[in-house]
Every structure is written in structure tokens, then in C-alpha cells.
Design a protein around this motif. Structure first.
Motif, PDB file in Angstrom:
ATOM      1  N   GLU A 187      57.196-110.975 -14.300  1.00 39.01           N
ATOM      2  CA  GLU A 187      56.800-110.618 -12.946  1.00 39.01           C
ATOM      3  C   GLU A 187      55.463-109.891 -12.828  1.00 39.01           C
ATOM      4  N   LEU A 188      55.010-109.256 -13.902  1.00 41.42           N
ATOM      5  CA  LEU A 188      53.815-108.423 -13.781  1.00 41.42           C
ATOM      6  C   LEU A 188      52.652-108.875 -14.643  1.00 41.42           C
ATOM      7  N   ARG A 189      52.921-109.549 -15.738  1.00 40.06           N
ATOM      8  CA  ARG A 189      51.835-109.923 -16.646  1.00 40.06           C
ATOM      9  C   ARG A 189      50.937-110.988 -16.024  1.00 40.06           C
ATOM     10  N   THR A 190      49.628-110.800 -16.196  1.00 38.52           N
ATOM     11  CA  THR A 190      48.614-111.798 -15.849  1.00 38.52           C
ATOM     12  C   THR A 190      47.647-111.894 -17.030  1.00 38.52           C
ATOM     13  N   PRO A 191      46.735-112.851 -17.027  1.00 38.43           N
ATOM     14  CA  PRO A 191      45.764-112.921 -18.135  1.00 38.43           C
ATOM     15  C   PRO A 191      44.826-111.720 -18.210  1.00 38.43           C
ATOM     16  N   LYS A 192      44.774-110.907 -17.142  1.00 40.07           N
ATOM     17  CA  LYS A 192      43.830-109.785 -17.098  1.00 40.07           C
ATOM     18  C   LYS A 192      44.505-108.422 -17.200  1.00 40.07           C
ATOM     19  N   GLY A 193      45.809-108.381 -17.283  1.00 40.91           N
ATOM     20  CA  GLY A 193      46.508-107.101 -17.348  1.00 40.91           C
ATOM     21  C   GLY A 193      47.841-107.179 -16.636  1.00 40.91           C
ATOM     22  N   LEU A 194      48.393-106.027 -16.275  1.00 34.18           N
ATOM     23  CA  LEU A 194      49.679-105.973 -15.594  1.00 34.18           C
ATOM     24  C   LEU A 194      49.482-105.650 -14.119  1.00 34.18           C
ATOM     25  N   ARG A 195      50.195-106.376 -13.279  1.00 36.54           N
ATOM     26  CA  ARG A 195      50.177-106.052 -11.847  1.00 36.54           C
ATOM     27  C   ARG A 195      50.799-104.680 -11.617  1.00 36.54           C
ATOM     28  N   SER A 196      50.316-103.998 -10.602  1.00 31.92           N
ATOM     29  CA  SER A 196      50.871-102.683 -10.253  1.00 31.92           C
ATOM     30  C   SER A 196      52.128-102.811  -9.400  1.00 31.92           C
ATOM     31  N   LEU A 197      52.440-104.011  -8.972  1.00 34.99           N
ATOM     32  CA  LEU A 197      53.662-104.283  -8.205  1.00 34.99           C
ATOM     33  C   LEU A 197      53.986-105.758  -8.317  1.00 34.99           C
ATOM     34  N   SER A 198      55.269-106.082  -8.442  1.00 31.65           N
ATOM     35  CA  SER A 198      55.690-107.482  -8.546  1.00 31.65           C
ATOM     36  C   SER A 198      55.477-108.218  -7.223  1.00 31.65           C
ATOM     37  N   PRO A 199      55.050-109.484  -7.279  1.00 30.17           N
ATOM     38  CA  PRO A 199      54.942-110.288  -6.060  1.00 30.17           C
ATOM     39  C   PRO A 199      56.275-110.426  -5.320  1.00 30.17           C
ATOM     40  N   LYS A 200      57.387-110.176  -6.019  1.00 29.30           N
ATOM     41  CA  LYS A 200      58.700-110.269  -5.385  1.00 29.30           C
ATOM     42  C   LYS A 200      59.089-108.992  -4.643  1.00 29.30           C
ATOM     43  N   SER A 201      58.317-107.938  -4.834  1.00 29.60           N
ATOM     44  CA  SER A 201      58.647-106.657  -4.212  1.00 29.60           C
ATOM     45  C   SER A 201      57.968-106.524  -2.848  1.00 29.60           C
ATOM     46  N   ASP A 202      58.595-105.769  -1.959  1.00 29.55           N
ATOM     47  CA  ASP A 202      58.019-105.537  -0.634  1.00 29.55           C
ATOM     48  C   ASP A 202      56.675-104.824  -0.756  1.00 29.55           C
ATOM     49  N   GLY A 203      55.742-105.235   0.095  1.00 28.74           N
ATOM     50  CA  GLY A 203      54.453-104.575   0.147  1.00 28.74           C
ATOM     51  C   GLY A 203      53.420-105.111  -0.815  1.00 28.74           C
TER      52      GLY A 203
END
Length: 469
Positions: A339-355
Motif C-alpha cells: 500500500e505504501l511502497r513506490t519506486p521513490k520511497g514510501l507514501r505518507s498515507l495509503s491511497p485506500k485511507s481517507d484523505g
């Protein structure tokens, strides 16, 4: 003073270039047009293969000295020939020496100063893992007195921003742990053992204005709505993501700090601390582990339970000492990867989470809202790779290597020869924020070291000999 190393003619041709547009400023919601004046140009004959040196400076120099001055400067610079050498050069640029004795790390370019949390997180990668331990010693010798002054409540540093943040001391202990990994426990204790002891007992005394070790043994952080962790975006002085109460990365750092203290300073360890350590481990699992196999980002007594999937739980799986079982660490890493990994790092919030906000651009208000609600942070890759290598061993090496190779293209985007502060949460993962960020560079350099150590560990293992007849 504009000078050339060869005879030339200056041609006066005054011209106004009107309405020059700065696209980055436009993206950030600022004034983005300007008129620029050009007074003229230099006319000089250059033969094939000839070198002509041009100098712009506040002081006049002898034109014949430009060639040796250039060669002297070039010899001092870090060659930028590949991914690592570019990062080494970038790490050197963060090194700030205001005088002959003091040293700091700037948090980033173009607008950051010295920030305590950023300094401790970036320090191992930008010094000891950048083949520059002398920078580590100088910086630690500079920041330790300021940290002690705050802990003893005799003053707050004017040079170092945020030295009063509640988690800064725990990041300092992590930095000492990284140094121990590099130089050995004995050397670390010899140089910094007393500082480690002070940090541990500072937290145990419960004198920080925003942090308490409560009856659970965990760190409880409470404030007045201002940011209290590395997720420090704010609007009107109030945190965009109000993380208060039990913060998952703070308590993972706290458990790790106690274990490290026990390891390197056993003479200072006692039954009371042993009881506290076991209490922290049990409380951590009770408070943060949920039935879906990941960890709550924070548990606050003032707000309803937040089920958002955020990256801060990676530290509970990556730190040298973890309060989690291997099964739980694997579950945490798998959910982060999904849910969080991308080629450039980790997302600060999952796309499945509100906001969730996939892009970080626009006005200052829009960017503040997006920084920690979906934007990708490359500095988190260091801990992600560390956890991944621990769990998957030799099978993780190619995965980490491919991801790091994918980061190489960023040396030609946003900030040349360095790594951006953050990226958009959705493809094409455009670089945003500061064009060069110490935590990004430091943790990528540490990641290269982790990869090198993993390769060395598995390459030296003796494989079984199979005999065929």
C-alpha cells in the motif's frame, strides 16, 4: 568583478528581458514573473582545443591565476561519476561550518537551516557512511552541548531548530547506535557513553514538557495542537495531521533505545530497567497491533481511533531491536509494500485511507495539506530496506538493488546530482519540495551500505559441495 583569462572585448548592449516566467514559483502559488536586465556581453576568440576561464566574484583577481585556481578547486571537489559519488558530493554540501570549531548538517536546499531531528537522522549516512567520520565527530562535539543544555533546562539552542522536540533524543540514540555499528561498541562507549546515559535517564525523569513515560512504560506525547513528530506540516500553527498520544515510531525508538543501552552499558542496567523493558514490549503489542496485521500510527486519548495506514510502523520492523515477533514484522512489511511502497520511497498515507492526496503542488496551503497525506518520502527507504533485508535475506538483495538503480534517474531531475525532499504519491512520482534534502541523501547512502553488507554476508557463505558420479 567579471573577468576572463584571455584578452577580450566587452560590448555594451543594454537590454531588458521582460516577463521571464519561473514555472516552479507558479506551481507553488507565488509571484512568478520578473524583468531581467542584461547590460552587454563579452567577445573573445577561442581556438579549437583552447581553454578560456571566466570568473565572477566579489574580489578582483589576476587573470593569469584563473587557470591554477580552477584546477585547485576542481581537485578539492568530489568527482561526480556515478550514483554514489553524486550522493557523496551532495552530502558534503550539507556540511556547514560557521567557524573553525563547530559543525552542523543543513537540513536541505534551498531554504532549510539546521534542524535537530533532520540532523540526527541524516548524520550517519552523510558522515560515517559517506567515508567522512571526521564530520561525524565534529558535528557530535557541536550538538551534544546544546542537547545537554536543553535536557538540563538551562537553554535552547539558537543555531539548531527543534532541539526541544520530544523525539529528538531518541533519534540521537539511534545515531549513536549507527556509530556503534560502524566503529564498535567499545569505541562508542568511550566517546559517547556518558551522553547515551544522560539521554536514557532524561526520558526516565519525565521532565520533557510534551513527553511522559506513563504507567504502561510507553512514551505518551501530548501538546497543544502543534506538530510533535517528523510529520510537521501545519496550517495556522496547528498540525495538519495531529499525531498525539502514543506514536508508533517514537515507542519503537524507545524500546530500541533501552535494548541498546542494555547491550553497550550493562554495568548501568538493573532489575528495574529490565522490568520496564518487558513492560514496554508487552504494552507496545497491546496498544499498536490490530487485527488486520498492521500497526496503528498513533493512539490518542483525545480522538477516535485512526485506522489510516501510514509508514511510521516500518521502524518497529527495521530497528536493531524490535518489540514485534518475526511474523508480525513480516506482516507489517508486506502491508507497507502493498500500500505504501513506490519506486521513490514510501507514501505518507495509503491511497485506500481517507484523505489521501496524490499530488503535492499548488499554494502553500495545498502543499501543507498534502505533505503527509500521500506524498512519498525517500528517506524512509533506509528503514524499509533494512527491514526487508532482515526478513528476506539473500532474496531481498536484487529487490533493493533494483529500487536503488531506479533512484539514479532522480539525479537529473528537480535538483541535479542529489535527491529531492519528497515526491508525488501517484505516477510519474514527480519530485517536490526542497531540491536537495539531507535525510533523503543520508538514508540512500546508508541503504547502499546495507546492500553492500548484505552482498558481502551472502557471498562469503560456503555453499555445500555436491558430488556427482
Amino acid at each position: 568583478h567579471l573577468q576572463l583569462s584571455k584578452e577580450h572585448q566587452y560590448v555594451s548592449a543594454p537590454t531588458w528581458n521582460e516577463r521571464i516566467e519561473y514555472t516552479k514559483e507558479r506551481e507553488r502559488g507565488y509571484e512568478y514573473t520578473e524583468d531581467l536586465y542584461v547590460p552587454g556581453y563579452f567577445d573573445v576568440d577561442i581556438a579549437v582545443g583552447e581553454t578560456v576561464y571566466f570568473s565572477a566574484g566579489l574580489d578582483e583577481v589576476a587573470p593569469e591565476s584563473l587557470a591554477p585556481l580552477f584546477e585547485e578547486e576542481l581537485a578539492m571537489r568530489t568527482p561526480r561519476e556515478d550514483f554514489r559519488s553524486c550522493l557523496l558530493n551532495s552530502a558534503l554540501q550539507f556540511y556547514y561550518r560557521p567557524d573553525a570549531t563547530r559543525g552542523y548538517l543543513l537540513a536541505g536546499y534551498p531554504w532549510f537551516g539546521v534542524r535537530a531531528r533532520d540532523l540526527f537522522i541524516a548524520l550517519p549516512g552523510c558522515t560515517i557512511y559517506a567515508d567522512a567520520p571526521e564530520r561525524f565527530y565534529r558535528i557530535m562535539d557541536t550538538v551534544i552541548p546544546d542537547t545537554r543544555a536543553f535536557m538540563n533546562q538551562v537553554g535552547v539552542s539558537k543555531e539548531i531548530q527543534g532541539i526541544n522536540e520530544p523525539d529528538v533524543g531518541l533519534w540521537a540514540i539511534w545515531t549513536l547506535q549507527q556509530y556503534a555499528h560502524y566503529a564498535g561498541n567499545e569505541d562508542m562507549v568511550s566517546r559517547y557513553g556518558s551522553f547515551l546515559d544522560e539521554l536514557i535517564h532524561y526520558y526516565l525523569r519525565n521532565v520533557h514538557p510534551n513527553l511522559r513515560i506513563d504507567e504502561t512504560g510507553l512514551c505518551l506525547i501530548i501538546g497543544d495542537g502543534k506538530p510533535l513528530s517528523w510529520m510537521d506540516a501545519k496550517i495556522g500553527g496547528r498540525a495538519v495531521v495531529r499525531r498525539e498520544g502514543y506514536l508508533v515510531e517514537v515507542n519503537a525508538l524507545w524500546y530500541n533505545a533501552l535494548c541498546f543501552y542494555k547491550e553497550v552499558m550493562p554495568s548501568r542496567w538493573d532489575e528495574q530497567l529490565e522490568t520496564l523493558l518487558e513492560q514496554v514490549r508487552e504494552s507496545f503489542n497491546q496498544v499498536f497491533v490490530n487485527e488486520h496485521g498492521y500497526l496503528f500510527d498513533y493512539i490518542s486519548p483525545h480522538t477516535r481511533q485512526d485506522w489510516s495506514v501510514r509508514p511510521n510502523m516500518i521502524f518497529a520492523a527495521s530497528l536493531p531491536y524490535s518489540p514485534l515477533s518475526k511474523q508480525l514484522r513480516r506482516s507489517v512489511v508486506e502491508i507497507i509494500t502493498r500500500e505504501l511502497r513506490t519506486p521513490k520511497g514510501l507514501r505518507s498515507l495509503s491511497p485506500k485511507s481517507d484523505g489521501y492526496q496524490p499530488q503535492c503542488h499548488g499554494t502553500q496551503l495545498q502543499r501543507e495539506q498534502a505533505y503527509y497525506n500521500g506524498s512519498v518520502w525517500p528517506w524512509l527507504l533506509g528503514s524499509y530496506f533494512e527491514a526487508y533485508l532482515k526478513l528476506y535475506g539473500q532474496g531481498a538483495i536484487s529487490f533493493v538493488e533494483r529500487t536503488l538503480i531506479g533512484m539514479e534517474e532522480e539525479l537529473q531531475e528537480h535538483g541535479v546530482g542529489t535527491i529531492s525532499e519528497l515526491f508525488d504519491g501517484n505516477p510519474p512520482f514527480k519530485g517536490r519540495g526542497a531540491i536537495s534534502f539531507a535525510m533523503s541523501v543520508g538514508e540512500i547512502l546508508r541503504s547502499l551500505k546495507l546492500l553492500e553488507e548484505a552482498k558481502r554476508e551472502y557471498d562469503t557463505q560456503t555453499l555445500p559441495i555436491i558430488r556427482y558420479e
